[in-house]
Design a protein around this motif. Structure first.
Motif, short mmCIF file in Angstrom:
data_model
loop_
_atom_site.label_atom_id
_atom_site.label_comp_id
_atom_site.label_asym_id
_atom_site.label_seq_id
_atom_site.Cartn_x
_atom_site.Cartn_y
_atom_site.Cartn_z
N THR A 62 -5.98 45.02 -7.91
CA THR A 62 -6.77 46.26 -7.82
C THR A 62 -7.88 46.19 -8.85
O THR A 62 -7.62 46.20 -10.05
N LEU A 63 -9.11 46.10 -8.37
CA LEU A 63 -10.25 45.86 -9.25
C LEU A 63 -11.33 46.92 -9.06
O LEU A 63 -11.63 47.34 -7.95
N ASP A 64 -11.91 47.32 -10.18
CA ASP A 64 -13.07 48.23 -10.13
C ASP A 64 -14.37 47.46 -10.00
O ASP A 64 -15.36 47.96 -9.45
N GLY A 65 -14.38 46.25 -10.53
CA GLY A 65 -15.59 45.44 -10.49
C GLY A 65 -15.28 43.97 -10.63
O GLY A 65 -14.21 43.59 -11.11
N VAL A 66 -16.22 43.14 -10.19
CA VAL A 66 -16.05 41.69 -10.25
C VAL A 66 -17.33 41.05 -10.78
O VAL A 66 -18.43 41.44 -10.39
N ILE A 67 -17.16 40.09 -11.68
CA ILE A 67 -18.26 39.26 -12.13
C ILE A 67 -18.30 38.02 -11.24
O ILE A 67 -17.31 37.31 -11.13
N VAL A 68 -19.43 37.77 -10.59
CA VAL A 68 -19.59 36.59 -9.74
C VAL A 68 -20.39 35.55 -10.52
O VAL A 68 -21.59 35.70 -10.73
N ALA A 69 -19.72 34.49 -10.98
CA ALA A 69 -20.35 33.47 -11.82
C ALA A 69 -20.08 32.08 -11.25
O ALA A 69 -19.72 31.15 -11.98
N VAL A 70 -20.24 31.95 -9.95
CA VAL A 70 -20.03 30.69 -9.24
C VAL A 70 -21.37 29.95 -9.11
O VAL A 70 -22.42 30.51 -9.43
N PRO A 71 -21.38 28.70 -8.62
CA PRO A 71 -22.65 28.01 -8.37
C PRO A 71 -23.58 28.82 -7.48
O PRO A 71 -23.14 29.60 -6.64
N ASN A 72 -24.88 28.63 -7.67
CA ASN A 72 -25.90 29.46 -7.02
C ASN A 72 -25.71 29.63 -5.52
O ASN A 72 -25.84 30.74 -4.99
N ALA A 73 -25.42 28.55 -4.82
CA ALA A 73 -25.31 28.61 -3.37
C ALA A 73 -24.12 29.43 -2.89
O ALA A 73 -24.06 29.82 -1.73
#
Length: 269
Positions: A62-73
């Motif tokens: 159960t998440l309020d927010g997510v940091i997306v820090a994957v490779p650009n594509a």
């Protein structure tokens, strides 16, 4: 109540977000997702639930927010998976590797009314805020030209990750994207540009050097030079001290030598 945050992608930038989240009383790190064994081992050593598949994390936590820090594509498909579940996201820069893909992501977030933020944190730096205000207040007169230099020497190990050797993984989208954001933040929107790039030094599919000529709606013009294969003291990372860990020891000595050379020249009569 502290916001429940997840991180997808636990590389250099993902770990930076990790430290900030862990230190803030307003956020709680709930889980991370990264397919690499080293990232999973790191997370488990810190007693944080870790998933090899980010979709499993999104389903189980159960998440309020997510940091997306994957490779650009991978920014867009990962962000879309969060948006579909109504989870707010902070996507690391660049927002996408292609303009068309960025439009798809933004449209999805707008349709679902999901908060979407891009990681252009340098806008919030006190020095940047003061310069912008000084321009707006007319303290330095009317800006007519800007010169931007972002040159650094990245270590060979930096390119062990295959995506950093491919189109979309070079200094334009990884480093220069910050400078473009800041120059727009301070000078206003860009009307037109001309640009050239080169991969002559490393020979990878992606550029290692580029130059840009800009014209702003205000009538001001600007020039930008960027390279990740030039030993130089002229970059945000070196001036601000951010992410010094991206440089190897030998590269640090080269930087110090160059910086010392420029310092001697400035002191010379």
């Amino acid at each position: 109540m502290a916001s429940r945050i997840g991180i997808i992608g636990l590389g250099t930038i993902g770990k930076t977000h990790w430290r900030v989240i862990r230190e803030s009383p307003q956020t709680t790190l709930i889980a991370v997702a990264d397919p690499t064994p080293s990232a999973l081992d790191f997370a488990r050593a810190e007693n944080i639930p870790a998933y090899a598949d980010y979709r499993e994390m999104l389903e189980k936590e159960t998440l309020d927010g997510v940091i997306v820090a994957v490779p650009n594509a991978e920014h867009v498909p990962v962000a879309l998976a969060c948006i579909e579940r109504g989870i707010a996201i902070l996507v690391e820069k660049p927002v996408a590797d292609l303009v068309e893909a960025a439009h798809v992501m933004c449209k999805a977030a707008e349709t679902r009314d999901v908060p979407l933020l891009v990681g252009h944190h340098r806008r919030h730096n006190t020095a940047i805020q003061r310069v912008r205000q000084a321009i707006r207040d007319g303290l330095i007169g009317r800006p007519v030209t800007a010169t931007v230099m972002y040159n650094q020497l990245k270590s060979a190990s930096y390119f062990d990750l295959d995506w950093r050797r491919q189109v979309g993984g070079g200094p334009i989208l990884i480093n220069l994207i910050h400078e473009i954001d800041l120059i727009r933040f301070m000078f206003g929107e860009i009307r037109s540009l001309q640009a050239v790039s080169s991969n002559a030094v490393r020979g990878f599919a992606v550029e290692d050097t580029a130059a840009v000529l800009l014209r702003f709606h205000s009538g001001a013009i600007g020039t930008i030079c960027v390279s990740d294969t030039a030993a130089s003291p002229f970059s945000w990372d070196l001036a601000s001290g951010e992410l010094d860990l991206m440089f190897g020891t030998s590269d640090q000595r080269k930087r110090q030598k160059v910086s010392s050379m420029f310092s001697r020249e400035r002191r010379a009569p």
